[in-house]
Design a protein around this motif. Structure first.
Motif, mmCIF file in Angstrom:
data_model
loop_
_atom_site.group_PDB
_atom_site.id
_atom_site.type_symbol
_atom_site.label_atom_id
_atom_site.label_comp_id
_atom_site.label_asym_id
_atom_site.label_seq_id
_atom_site.Cartn_x
_atom_site.Cartn_y
_atom_site.Cartn_z
ATOM 1 N N PHE A 44 -100.597 -18.029 -9.835
ATOM 2 C CA PHE A 44 -99.443 -17.801 -10.702
ATOM 3 C C PHE A 44 -98.139 -17.975 -9.927
ATOM 4 O O PHE A 44 -97.256 -18.740 -10.327
ATOM 5 N N LEU A 354 -91.762 -19.472 -17.242
ATOM 6 C CA LEU A 354 -93.114 -19.494 -17.792
ATOM 7 C C LEU A 354 -93.374 -20.804 -18.525
ATOM 8 O O LEU A 354 -94.468 -21.364 -18.469
ATOM 9 N N CYS A 379 -94.951 -15.157 -25.405
ATOM 10 C CA CYS A 379 -95.406 -14.843 -24.049
ATOM 11 C C CYS A 379 -95.474 -13.344 -23.803
ATOM 12 O O CYS A 379 -96.271 -12.867 -22.990
ATOM 13 N N HIS A 390 -98.392 -15.582 -19.740
ATOM 14 C CA HIS A 390 -98.242 -17.034 -19.676
ATOM 15 C C HIS A 390 -97.524 -17.509 -20.938
ATOM 16 O O HIS A 390 -97.338 -16.733 -21.885
ATOM 17 N N TYR A 395 -99.118 -23.643 -22.218
ATOM 18 C CA TYR A 395 -100.185 -23.426 -21.257
ATOM 19 C C TYR A 395 -101.333 -22.611 -21.838
ATOM 20 O O TYR A 395 -102.013 -21.873 -21.137
ATOM 21 N N ILE A 400 -104.887 -20.152 -15.472
ATOM 22 C CA ILE A 400 -103.909 -19.732 -14.465
ATOM 23 C C ILE A 400 -104.619 -19.244 -13.225
ATOM 24 O O ILE A 400 -104.181 -19.502 -12.128
#
Length: 400
Positions: A44, A354, A379, A390, A395, A400
């Motif tokens: 991350f 993010l 998020c 995330h 994504y 991750i």
């Protein structure tokens, strides 16, 4: 003449040289099951480092077990030394500094593993703990307060020893130290309650203990809530006093945020209500019931606009000598230029990073770069997801 965005020029944060002015904001990642850092947390943060930012912030480093809001939060002690050193070393290897956000939950906690009630500035209802059967919080005694100061001191010693480049003490968002600052949560009658001078006493004692432990050549930041957005709570005038007191006490930088996690979180985020995102990932039946019962009132949608805290943050910037780290709706090259022109020193980005972990590199290629972030606030709910925080827009299917 270079066309490089000035936000990408090196700058000093106290004694620390950063390669640019972009910092990843501290957000609880929920990537440390049972409080143990590992590859998920490493990936991350190295993602942001590889994207060109100057410093990333590991969110909510609890200064003690009592200070951890839940059992998956990092607690700053020897049990996690080696894995935490590995995470920090991996970030450093990508030419990025690391800050640790020091926190204590105070009177609101859902960490049932402690088998005791949380304690804060004053006792009362523990909203976050209702779903875990932890309805009540107790008032800290003077001995508890001294223990808390020592917890910050020991955590600071540990955090410096494992390689953090800076520490960010969380004075805002309704957490433990903010509970002493706010007249809504501090109803004490002793030297730690009543006047602003008294309510500042513990935060300043914590800052002094941390400074004594890390030394004068180590940067200490403080995140504050410029307003709680609730009648009788902290307001912008209070924030001026808090910022000036922290500045006079020798802090290196102030992060100018707003809102609280339990009373008015939408002040932090702006945009659509975070309620749908919270409901999507909440598995506790009691908490889901409570969210449906009071969520619309607690999490009202608020219009988003870029740099929504700028005018209030400017007042603080003009009143102090330390560095000011702006946070709140900075999502484009033009936003950062406006902040620089207004005298701000650094910028913390949350949602924008993010969505675009390579924000800094994108800005290097195009000084007018605009983040893909839609400020949809989806998020926010992912903090409780199995993957951790995330951007689900871009994504959703990435490990991750």
């Amino acid at each position: 003449m270079t066309n490089k965005h000035p936000a990408l020029e090196p700058a000093m944060l106290g004694p620390l040289r950063l390669k640019n002015r972009i910092i990843k904001a501290g957000t609880f990642e929920n990537m440390t099951p049972n409080g143990m850092p590992g590859d998920t947390l490493l990936r991350f943060h190295t993602g942001f480092a590889e994207g060109g930012i100057a410093m990333t912030t590991i969110g909510y480093c609890a200064v003690s077990k009592e200070g951890a809001l839940n059992a998956n939060m990092l607690v700053m002690d020897e049990a996690i030394r080696t894995p935490l050193e590995n995470v920090i070393s991996a970030i450093h290897a990508r030419n990025c500094k690391v800050s640790g956000q020091m926190g204590h939950c105070g009177a609101f906690s859902k960490n049932r593993s402690l088998n005791k009630r949380p304690k804060g500035a004053s006792g009362g209802l523990n909203i976050l703990g209702i779903s875990e059967g932890m309805w009540i919080a107790e008032t800290m005694t003077l001995s508890d307060i001294q223990d808390m100061i020592e917890q910050y001191r020991k955590a600071a010693r540990f955090m410096k020893s494992v390689g953090f480049d800076a520490l960010e003490i969380h004075f805002g968002h309704g957490y433990g130290l903010c509970q002493f600052l706010s007249p809504l949560t501090n109803r004490r009658k002793d030297q730690y309650g009543g006047s602003m001078e008294n309510r500042l006493r513990l935060p300043l004692e914590v800052l002094a203990a941390v400074r004594e432990e890390v030394g004068k050549d180590f940067p200490i930041l403080g995140k504050i809530s410029m307003t709680e957005g609730r009648r009788g709570g902290l307001d912008y005038e209070d924030a001026m006093q808090i910022a000036i007191a922290l500045d006079q006490a020798g802090i290196d930088g102030i992060v100018t945020s707003g809102g609280t996690s339990t009373m008015n979180p939408m002040l932090m985020f702006r945009g659509p209500s975070i309620l749908p995102a919270l409901l999507r990932y909440e598995t506790n039946r009691i908490m889901r019931f409570l969210l449906r019962l009071v969520g619309r009132r607690m999490f009202p949608s608020m219009p988003f606009s870029e740099l929504y805290f700028i005018e209030q943050a400017k007042r603080i910037q003009k009143a102090v000598k330390c560095k000011i780290i702006y946070i709140g709706g900075a999502c484009s090259g033009q936003s950062l230029q406006t902040l620089l022109d207004s005298g701000f020193d650094f910028f913390q980005l949350g949602r924008s990073l993010l969505a675009d972990p390579d924000f800094a590199d994108q800005l290097s290629a195009d000084r007018n770069f605009v983040s893909r972030c839609k400020h949809c606030n989806k998020c926010v709910g992912t903090i409780e997801s199995p993957k951790g925080i995330h951007c689900p827009e871009f994504y959703a299917h990435i490990d991750i």
